[in-house]
Design a protein around this motif. Structure first.
Motif, PDB file in Angstrom:
ATOM      1  N   ARG A 188      -0.288   7.069   3.388  1.00  0.00           N
ATOM      2  CA  ARG A 188       0.308   5.789   3.753  1.00  0.00           C
ATOM      3  C   ARG A 188      -0.400   5.190   4.968  1.00  0.00           C
ATOM      4  O   ARG A 188      -1.138   5.870   5.676  1.00  0.00           O
ATOM      5  N   LYS A 189      -0.117   3.895   5.220  1.00  0.00           N
ATOM      6  CA  LYS A 189      -0.660   3.203   6.388  1.00  0.00           C
ATOM      7  C   LYS A 189       0.455   2.899   7.377  1.00  0.00           C
ATOM      8  O   LYS A 189       1.629   2.811   7.008  1.00  0.00           O
ATOM      9  N   ALA A 232       1.065   4.268  -2.564  1.00  0.00           N
ATOM     10  CA  ALA A 232       0.622   5.571  -2.065  1.00  0.00           C
ATOM     11  C   ALA A 232       1.643   6.655  -2.399  1.00  0.00           C
ATOM     12  O   ALA A 232       1.284   7.775  -2.791  1.00  0.00           O
ATOM     13  N   ASP A 233       2.927   6.337  -2.246  1.00  0.00           N
ATOM     14  CA  ASP A 233       3.977   7.301  -2.579  1.00  0.00           C
ATOM     15  C   ASP A 233       3.917   7.711  -4.046  1.00  0.00           C
ATOM     16  O   ASP A 233       4.176   8.869  -4.401  1.00  0.00           O
ATOM     17  N   HIS A 241       0.835  -1.211   0.000  1.00  0.00           N
ATOM     18  CA  HIS A 241       0.000   0.000   0.000  1.00  0.00           C
ATOM     19  C   HIS A 241       0.867   1.258   0.000  1.00  0.00           C
ATOM     20  O   HIS A 241       0.599   2.202  -0.758  1.00  0.00           O
ATOM     21  N   ASN A 242       1.895   1.292   0.827  1.00  0.00           N
ATOM     22  CA  ASN A 242       2.673   2.519   0.981  1.00  0.00           C
ATOM     23  C   ASN A 242       3.505   2.848  -0.250  1.00  0.00           C
ATOM     24  O   ASN A 242       3.676   4.022  -0.604  1.00  0.00           O
ATOM     25  N   ARG A 293      -1.239   9.350  -2.368  1.00  0.00           N
ATOM     26  CA  ARG A 293      -2.247   9.003  -1.362  1.00  0.00           C
ATOM     27  C   ARG A 293      -1.597   8.840   0.013  1.00  0.00           C
ATOM     28  O   ARG A 293      -0.377   8.847   0.153  1.00  0.00           O
TER      29      ARG A 293
END
Length: 709
Positions: A318-319, A311-312, A307-308, A316
């Protein structure tokens, strides 16, 4: 990678550990438009640590615990670089890999595991075996078990969970005659484990006859002994280091913040000193929630890292990663039993082994049973024939993507003879011949659709492929020009690709005595790499037309390239075999070519038309026939089995039509028509001594036609 969209961001995963393997699998299900994913690992497979004790004990074969990184990278649409990372330049955003140019990144993640080697212990590097990295350990252990001494003495350094588990696995595998000794430097084995579990495991070790030596510290490792501090020597036919996790040495030179040598990360798994770098698995230190080194944390980091990273690249949020406070520890006891430990509770028995076995097999099934990915639906309205044209197997790369010989012959038949007296032409020659002073100059060009996403490796293979035509004429390579088609990408991505391609081409040209002098680069749908090569020959370049009855037919490389590459495109070829093929295709043939040039009556390189097709052309030009010993022809490892399973290159039907009278009764027969990329040289030699680097496969006959004997 064929994509209609430009590549704008490079995500590089360094190491094929459990976290990265799961990220690759998840990425395959939902690729990120514009992102190129790269995996760097020195090996084509990565072992799953949870099943290693079972493998050492003999319960699992090697394939059961290996993640095939070649298949996984193909499945994920990722570039695979088979090399060992050895440095990181944070300012330039480059990862240094041994033996090749740096690899650029926008985001990178480290999942390189740990080592259990003891570099400061005299004799360890030469005589001992580190339990980590796991792959090398498993290889050496299997070699030892193949022919152990009558009463094997095994000595294990380290009384933690890993050492205890390995000791029991070794004792079970080697049987009652084995003498297994576990050495622990402190006064307690299994430190950190609750007392009940510790007592159960120590009791199990004692029942298996394993000797535990506490307060014993190794001072020196010899070929057949371990000398302790104090002078006592213990016999050791094999010494295994399982003394705990040590970081990889090169991390110390990266400039990343570290704790005890491990990369310090925040709760989003990013480096504390560079937020473009992530670290996961055993190589990371989670200062926000310290935990022991355990695979369960690596597995649960995967969805957060996945996810991260995305996201980068997409802007978006990050978690955060929140590791569990405790987890179920299942320690195998050599035999098919296990001991469980969680929250101070302890249990043991065969039922727990079955639970552990089920958990491990379920995890590995994620990589052994990769789901088939369906092609996107065609538009409802389309021209006639589109569905039929797409219904066959995907178009191969390399020589398998070329046009068939029959169509080429029809087109070329209409060409007029050369009007210039310094342009010489002979039917079927591998390269054009130009009159040049006292000798002759040859010139050829060849171009390959990429079948590996690594531009550096693909360039090395494409260059060897193009050089084959020059070597086949008995010429020495002189000048090289490149023709490169890059996929659509940003200038920064293109710059990185061209740096890798140019380095590979220049190094490869100089290695054979030639020079890269320029070329042409354009942008298209996918990566393609080609070269124009000139060479200098003596008074008469070797051609196809000089073979004589009685000549020996020799071949310099195995066949089966097309089948292996076609199967790899469908994620069906074992990664070990594919990696071995890549290495061979990129290897230099110049030394063998010079030996052949001094003796050959006729010569060609075996490429797109397959062995049968190229041999038929040689015989036709020479007015001869040939006898081939099918069992003498070398075959690439795995190619025959893949042919038996129905894998063929997309060029196979056209090649089969070149020699319609030859039998086709076995997969080995089929491989005679398999197109070869960077294939071997096929030469007709007079009777005499063997030529180094060649295999004799038959002879030239006076009677026309090709026969199998």
């Amino acid at each position: 990678m064929h994509t209609p969209y430009p590549l704008t961001q490079d995500v590089v995963l360094v190491g094929g550990g459990h976290t990265h393997a799961l990220v690759l699998r998840k990425w395959a299900m939902s690729p990120l438009l514009g992102a190129r994913l790269t995996l760097i690992d020195p090996n084509p497979t990565a072992p799953y640590s949870g099943m290693l004790p079972g493998h050492i004990a003999g319960h699992y074969d090697r394939a059961a615990l290996e993640i095939d990184l070649v298949r996984l990278a193909r499945f994920a649409g990722a570039r695979l670089v088979l090399g060992r990372a050895e440095g990181l330049d944070l300012a330039a955003r480059e990862i240094h890999v041994s033996g090749r140019p740096p690899i650029r990144y926008h985001r990178a993640s480290l999942d390189i595991g740990v080592t259990s080697r003891l570099p400061d212990l005299p004799g360890f590097t030469d005589h001992a075996l580190a339990a980590k990295p796991l792959g090398a350990f498993a290889d050496r252990w299997e070699a030892f078990c193949t022919n152990p001494p009558p009463e094997p003495h095994v000595l294990i350094l380290g009384g933690g969970v890993a050492g205890v588990e390995l000791a029991m696995a070794c004792a079970h595998r080697l049987g009652a005659t084995a003498k297994v000794t576990l050495i622990e430097a402190s006064d307690t084995a299994l430190a950190g484990m609750n007392a009940k579990t510790r007592d159960t495991l120590l009791g199990e070790m004692a029942a298996q006859g394993i000797t535990l030596r506490l307060n014993a510290r190794a001072a020196e490792i010899g070929a057949d002994h371990v000398r302790l501090e104090g002078g006592e020597a213990l016999r050791a036919d094999i010494t295994i280091g399982a003394t705990g996790a040590r970081p990889q040495d090169w991390l110390a030179q990266t400039g990343l913040a570290r704790v005890d040598g491990f990369v310090a990360v925040d709760d989003q798994l990013r480096s504390l000193s560079d937020d473009r770098i992530y670290a996961v698995g055993d190589c990371a230190h989670m200062g926000f929630a310290p935990r022991p080194k355990a695979g369960v944390y690596a597995v649960r980091q995967a969805p957060i890292l996945y996810h991260n990273l995305r996201a980068d690249l997409t802007g978006r949020a990050r978690k955060r990663y929140k590791p569990q406070s405790d987890y179920l520890k299942l320690v195998s006891t050599g035999r098919k039993a296990a001991v469980a430990d969680k929250a101070g509770m302890r249990s043991s028995g065969a039922l727990l082994w079955r639970l552990k076995d089920r958990i491990d097999r379920k995890f590995m099934a994620k990589f052994h049973d990769l789901p088939a990915m369906s092609a996107p639906d065609l538009p409802r309205l389309r021209a006639e024939g589109v569905q039929a044209a797409l219904s066959g197997k995907p178009l191969c790369g390399g020589c398998g993507a070329k046009v068939g010989a029959g169509l080429l012959s029809d087109v070329l038949a209409g060409l007029p003879s050369p009007a210039r007296d310094d342009v010489l032409s002979r039917p079927g020659d591998d390269a054009a011949i130009l009159r040049h002073g006292a000798g002759q100059q040859v010139i050829t060009t060849d171009h390959l659709r990429a079948f590996v996403e690594d531009p550096y490796l693909m360039t090395r293979i494409a260059l060897q492929h193009a050089l084959g035509d020059v070597w086949a004429m008995g010429a020495d390579p002189q000048a090289v020009l490149s023709q490169i088609i890059l996929p659509k990408a940003t200038p920064a991505v293109h710059a990185g690709m061209l740096a890798e391609i140019t380095a590979a081409a220049s190094e490869g040209a100089r290695a054979v005595g030639a020079e890269l002098v320029g070329g042409h680069t354009s942008i298209g749908a996918e990566l393609s790499i080609g070269f124009t090569v000139t060479g200098l020959a003596p008074a008469r370049a070797i051609g196809l037309d000089g073979a004589r009855p009685g000549d020996r037919l020799v071949l310099t490389r195995p066949i089966g390239t097309g089948v292996l590459l076609a199967a790899e495109m469908q994620a069906a070829a074992p990664g070990q075999q594919v990696a071995a093929l890549w290495e061979l295709l990129a290897a230099d043939q110049s030394k063998t070519a010079r030996h052949l040039a001094a003796k050959a009556h006729a010569m060609t390189d075996v490429t797109g038309f397959g062995l049968a097709g190229h041999l038929a052309r040689l015989c036709a030009a020479s007015g001869t026939g040939a006898e081939i010993r099918l069992d003498a022809i070398p075959i690439h490892a795995g190619a025959e089995a893949l042919a038996a399973a129905g894998h063929r290159s997309s060029l196979y039907p056209a090649n089969r039509a070149l020699v319609p009278d030859w039998p086709e009764t076995t997969p080995r027969h089929e491989l005679l028509f398999d197109p070869q990329t960077a294939g071997g040289l096929l030469a007709a030699l007079p009777p005499g001594d063997p030529v180094p680097g060649t295999v004799e496969i038959g002879r030239v006959t006076a009677d026309p036609g090709l026969r199998l004997v």
